[in-house]
Design a protein around this motif. Sequence first.
Motif, mmCIF file in Angstrom:
data_model
loop_
_atom_site.group_PDB
_atom_site.id
_atom_site.type_symbol
_atom_site.label_atom_id
_atom_site.label_comp_id
_atom_site.label_asym_id
_atom_site.label_seq_id
_atom_site.Cartn_x
_atom_site.Cartn_y
_atom_site.Cartn_z
ATOM 1 N N PRO A 1 0.797 -1.232 0.000
ATOM 2 C CA PRO A 1 0.000 0.000 0.000
ATOM 3 C C PRO A 1 0.829 1.281 0.000
ATOM 4 O O PRO A 1 0.298 2.343 -0.282
ATOM 5 C CB PRO A 1 -0.825 -0.107 1.292
ATOM 6 C CG PRO A 1 -0.075 -1.066 2.157
ATOM 7 C CD PRO A 1 0.564 -2.041 1.216
ATOM 8 N N PHE A 2 2.124 1.189 0.311
ATOM 9 C CA PHE A 2 2.986 2.373 0.280
ATOM 10 C C PHE A 2 2.889 3.068 -1.078
ATOM 11 O O PHE A 2 2.775 4.294 -1.162
ATOM 12 C CB PHE A 2 4.426 1.966 0.587
ATOM 13 C CG PHE A 2 5.408 3.115 0.581
ATOM 14 C CD1 PHE A 2 5.594 3.889 1.707
ATOM 15 C CD2 PHE A 2 6.149 3.413 -0.550
ATOM 16 C CE1 PHE A 2 6.500 4.946 1.706
ATOM 17 C CE2 PHE A 2 7.057 4.462 -0.558
ATOM 18 C CZ PHE A 2 7.234 5.229 0.571
ATOM 19 N N ILE A 3 2.928 2.278 -2.148
ATOM 20 C CA ILE A 3 2.894 2.842 -3.498
ATOM 21 C C ILE A 3 1.556 3.522 -3.771
ATOM 22 O O ILE A 3 1.492 4.587 -4.392
ATOM 23 C CB ILE A 3 3.171 1.754 -4.551
ATOM 24 C CG1 ILE A 3 4.609 1.254 -4.405
ATOM 25 C CG2 ILE A 3 2.933 2.283 -5.958
ATOM 26 C CD1 ILE A 3 5.653 2.338 -4.539
ATOM 27 N N ASP A 4 0.464 2.933 -3.316
ATOM 28 C CA ASP A 4 -0.843 3.550 -3.509
ATOM 29 C C ASP A 4 -0.923 4.910 -2.830
ATOM 30 O O ASP A 4 -1.512 5.857 -3.363
ATOM 31 C CB ASP A 4 -1.945 2.632 -2.962
ATOM 32 C CG ASP A 4 -2.036 1.324 -3.719
ATOM 33 O OD1 ASP A 4 -1.675 1.322 -4.917
ATOM 34 O OD2 ASP A 4 -2.450 0.317 -3.120
ATOM 35 N N GLN A 5 -0.344 5.002 -1.642
ATOM 36 C CA GLN A 5 -0.341 6.276 -0.925
ATOM 37 C C GLN A 5 0.531 7.305 -1.631
ATOM 38 O O GLN A 5 0.190 8.488 -1.691
ATOM 39 C CB GLN A 5 0.158 6.062 0.510
ATOM 40 C CG GLN A 5 -0.757 5.196 1.369
ATOM 41 C CD GLN A 5 -2.083 5.875 1.642
ATOM 42 O OE1 GLN A 5 -2.180 7.091 1.616
ATOM 43 N NE2 GLN A 5 -3.107 5.086 1.903
ATOM 44 N N VAL A 6 1.668 6.866 -2.166
ATOM 45 C CA VAL A 6 2.569 7.792 -2.869
ATOM 46 C C VAL A 6 1.892 8.371 -4.103
ATOM 47 O O VAL A 6 1.945 9.577 -4.362
ATOM 48 C CB VAL A 6 3.876 7.080 -3.279
ATOM 49 C CG1 VAL A 6 4.718 7.989 -4.179
ATOM 50 C CG2 VAL A 6 4.690 6.687 -2.056
ATOM 51 N N THR A 7 1.258 7.510 -4.883
ATOM 52 C CA THR A 7 0.782 7.920 -6.204
ATOM 53 C C THR A 7 -0.618 8.538 -6.193
ATOM 54 O O THR A 7 -1.065 9.036 -7.231
ATOM 55 C CB THR A 7 0.779 6.711 -7.157
ATOM 56 O OG1 THR A 7 -0.020 5.653 -6.588
ATOM 57 C CG2 THR A 7 2.198 6.199 -7.360
#
Length: 309
Positions: free
Chosen positions: A201-207
Amino acid sequence: MNISFRQLDAFIKVADNGSFTRASDKMHLTQSAVSGLIKELESTLGIVLFDRTTRQLSLSAVGRHLLPQARRVLNEMQLFENEASSLTSLAQGQVRLAVSQFAASSMPAVIAQFSKAYPDISVTLIDCSAKDVLSHIHDIEVDLGVGTELSFLDTEDDIHADLLYELPFCVVIPEEHPLATQSEITWQDLLASQLITLKGPFIDQVTAELDEKITAHIQQAPYKVNFMSTALEMTRQGFGITLCLPYMPEVIDWVSANGLQMRPVAQPVRMRKFFIYQRASRALSPASIAFKDFLREYFASHFNDLQSF
């Protein structure tokens, strides 16, 4: 209907161990005593909890359905005992805590400081995914949870969330990297560099809310790892640059000591929020209230510099 604590405990122990013998060892009872407790519970409920053969013991369909509820009831009973005893003093009791990955990195230091101020309060810690934090709260396995914001939280009527702190997304680059000379680094600037990112989910939050081209570049990063420590070491070894949160002073110190720079990414500045979660329908014990207040004070004093990093 009269269901006892010991009957529920026996049901859960037998289900978890798949054997009356192993369950009896856990409960320090004879096998016949544990078998008797299960028979009493089945008789009281008028159902069969276990399918028994000469070689195998397994949960029945009804037993599988009731097991999660039995765990919740047993946890509530244990919690009742703990909270009743903790009411004798604000300085005594137990706090059960679940924390997600990034929050877990800073939590041992928090607990150590809390234990100095409240030596008679015991704090237990479960580190898990952000989603599992809520599961532990739902099942009353913990009193408090600490983790990042969750997109599905609006559907969780019985979860209360208090903002704890928020941090900016940063990029970690070698000192000799071309971006290191810029006064400001933007998301657009990252398109020219090979990225190392975290899975999950880190990537979802970043993008979230970023330009489609930038989002695609981040999501298609050639290196995707599980741990931030791996991403930082790969950056140091020249595999690329990585996105990071300044979630621990020790991380910032490590970055600086290893010839790297950590810089916030602008246009737009993206923040990741961290919350304290709890069951809205359940009052916290005095010990849990003390720990929650301590958490707020700790991060207010220790993360002010990081929030403006």
